[in-house]
Design a protein around this motif. Structure first.
Motif, PDB file in Angstrom:
ATOM      1  N   ASN A 102       0.780  -1.226   0.000  1.00  0.00           N
ATOM      2  CA  ASN A 102       0.000   0.000   0.000  1.00  0.00           C
ATOM      3  C   ASN A 102       0.817   1.284   0.000  1.00  0.00           C
ATOM      4  O   ASN A 102       0.249   2.361  -0.066  1.00  0.00           O
ATOM      5  CB  ASN A 102      -1.021   0.002   1.147  1.00  0.00           C
ATOM      6  N   ASN A 127      -4.386   5.837  -0.080  1.00  0.00           N
ATOM      7  CA  ASN A 127      -4.068   4.786  -1.036  1.00  0.00           C
ATOM      8  C   ASN A 127      -3.778   5.341  -2.421  1.00  0.00           C
ATOM      9  O   ASN A 127      -4.131   6.461  -2.759  1.00  0.00           O
ATOM     10  CB  ASN A 127      -5.237   3.799  -1.131  1.00  0.00           C
ATOM     11  N   ASP A 155      -3.110  -6.593  -1.358  1.00  0.00           N
ATOM     12  CA  ASP A 155      -4.013  -6.478  -0.231  1.00  0.00           C
ATOM     13  C   ASP A 155      -5.355  -5.906  -0.677  1.00  0.00           C
ATOM     14  O   ASP A 155      -5.531  -5.491  -1.822  1.00  0.00           O
ATOM     15  CB  ASP A 155      -3.391  -5.600   0.854  1.00  0.00           C
ATOM     16  N   ARG A 156      -6.286  -5.810   0.243  1.00  0.00           N
ATOM     17  CA  ARG A 156      -7.679  -5.493  -0.084  1.00  0.00           C
ATOM     18  C   ARG A 156      -7.915  -4.092  -0.640  1.00  0.00           C
ATOM     19  O   ARG A 156      -8.959  -3.845  -1.225  1.00  0.00           O
ATOM     20  CB  ARG A 156      -8.568  -5.738   1.125  1.00  0.00           C
ATOM     21  N   GLU A 157      -6.969  -3.180  -0.503  1.00  0.00           N
ATOM     22  CA  GLU A 157      -7.198  -1.847  -1.078  1.00  0.00           C
ATOM     23  C   GLU A 157      -6.925  -1.797  -2.580  1.00  0.00           C
ATOM     24  O   GLU A 157      -7.198  -0.811  -3.231  1.00  0.00           O
ATOM     25  CB  GLU A 157      -6.387  -0.768  -0.357  1.00  0.00           C
ATOM     26  N   ARG A 177      -6.626 -10.053  -1.501  1.00  0.00           N
ATOM     27  CA  ARG A 177      -7.495 -10.211  -0.335  1.00  0.00           C
ATOM     28  C   ARG A 177      -8.674  -9.265  -0.512  1.00  0.00           C
ATOM     29  O   ARG A 177      -8.507  -8.148  -0.988  1.00  0.00           O
ATOM     30  CB  ARG A 177      -6.741  -9.825   0.940  1.00  0.00           C
ATOM     31  N   ILE A 178      -9.827  -9.691  -0.106  1.00  0.00           N
ATOM     32  CA  ILE A 178     -10.977  -8.815  -0.226  1.00  0.00           C
ATOM     33  C   ILE A 178     -11.658  -8.666   1.132  1.00  0.00           C
ATOM     34  O   ILE A 178     -11.516  -9.524   2.011  1.00  0.00           O
ATOM     35  CB  ILE A 178     -11.988  -9.321  -1.279  1.00  0.00           C
ATOM     36  N   ARG A 179     -12.387  -7.560   1.280  1.00  0.00           N
ATOM     37  CA  ARG A 179     -13.136  -7.342   2.509  1.00  0.00           C
ATOM     38  C   ARG A 179     -14.276  -8.365   2.585  1.00  0.00           C
ATOM     39  O   ARG A 179     -14.780  -8.818   1.561  1.00  0.00           O
ATOM     40  CB  ARG A 179     -13.713  -5.923   2.503  1.00  0.00           C
ATOM     41  N   ASN A 180     -14.699  -8.671   3.775  1.00  0.00           N
ATOM     42  CA  ASN A 180     -15.743  -9.688   3.920  1.00  0.00           C
ATOM     43  C   ASN A 180     -17.086  -9.215   3.366  1.00  0.00           C
ATOM     44  O   ASN A 180     -17.970 -10.015   3.104  1.00  0.00           O
ATOM     45  CB  ASN A 180     -15.878 -10.143   5.377  1.00  0.00           C
ATOM     46  N   ASN A 181     -17.257  -7.902   3.135  1.00  0.00           N
ATOM     47  CA  ASN A 181     -18.506  -7.404   2.582  1.00  0.00           C
ATOM     48  C   ASN A 181     -18.381  -7.045   1.097  1.00  0.00           C
ATOM     49  O   ASN A 181     -19.255  -6.402   0.538  1.00  0.00           O
ATOM     50  CB  ASN A 181     -18.992  -6.182   3.369  1.00  0.00           C
ATOM     51  N   PHE A 182     -17.304  -7.477   0.447  1.00  0.00           N
ATOM     52  CA  PHE A 182     -17.048  -7.141  -0.955  1.00  0.00           C
ATOM     53  C   PHE A 182     -17.864  -8.042  -1.873  1.00  0.00           C
ATOM     54  O   PHE A 182     -17.917  -9.241  -1.692  1.00  0.00           O
ATOM     55  CB  PHE A 182     -15.557  -7.300  -1.256  1.00  0.00           C
TER      56      PHE A 182
END
Length: 183
Positions: A102, A127, A155-157, A177-182
């Protein structure tokens, strides 16, 4: 600890660096960079005072400290020179897993260790934008070739329609990686 003094004119590290820099960096600076690398390995910090203590040189610590300050303030080592040096030292140059961080640093993962290879300085907080990420990956491809890439780890960003479209268009596999709400 083995003496890594640079009093001898022909150490392996100086030879490798001098050959790689091929006139882009003069021998005095090559020797200083060799001192840096050796000291970094010993003291494991970028603190100038501690680095100066780790220099294998006849000069006293305060002289080495001033030398470090002058070098850092007045010398620009182009990223392409450093990146191609690191890349040339990699034992494997194909099927690489690139790692995007990031702070917009792109590294190469080798045996579960990420080696920083190139970066983009951002003049803002927060970011990176898709355009900046694409610029960094394109620069990597220009320098080292698309065929060296196995996948990109991030990473998720590092999500977004245009970003993922770019990776797909260039056939760069990715693990993000993704957010759990993605969705």
């Amino acid at each position: 600890m083995e003496n890594t003094s640079l009093e001898r004119k022909d150490t392996a590290l100086i030879t490798v660096l001098h050959q790689h820099f091929r006139g882009d960096v003069n021998l005095a600076r090559v020797k200083l960079i060799s001192l840096f690398i050796t000291a970094l390995c010993k003291v494991k910090t970028i603190n100038y005072d501690r680095l100066a203590s780790g220099f294998d040189a006849k000069a006293n610590k305060s002289s080495s400290y001033r030398r470090i300050q002058r070098f850092m303030a007045g010398f620009d080592l182009p990223m392409k020179i450093v990146s191609t040096l690191i890349f040339s030292l990699l034992p494997e140059k194909n099927d690489l897993s690139l790692v995007l961080d990031n702070i917009l640093m792109l590294g190469v993962s080798y045996k579960n260790v990420a080696f920083p290879l190139m970066f983009l300085m951002l003049d803002k907080r927060g970011n990176s934008h898709t355009k900046e990420r694409i610029e960094l990956i394109r620069k990597y491809i220009d320098w080292f070739g698309r065929d060296t890439i196995n996948c990109l780890l991030a990473d998720r960003e590092f999500v977004g329609e245009k970003w993922l479209e770019f990776l797909n268009d260039y056939r760069i596999g990715y693990h993000i990686r993704i957010r759990n709400n993605f969705m």
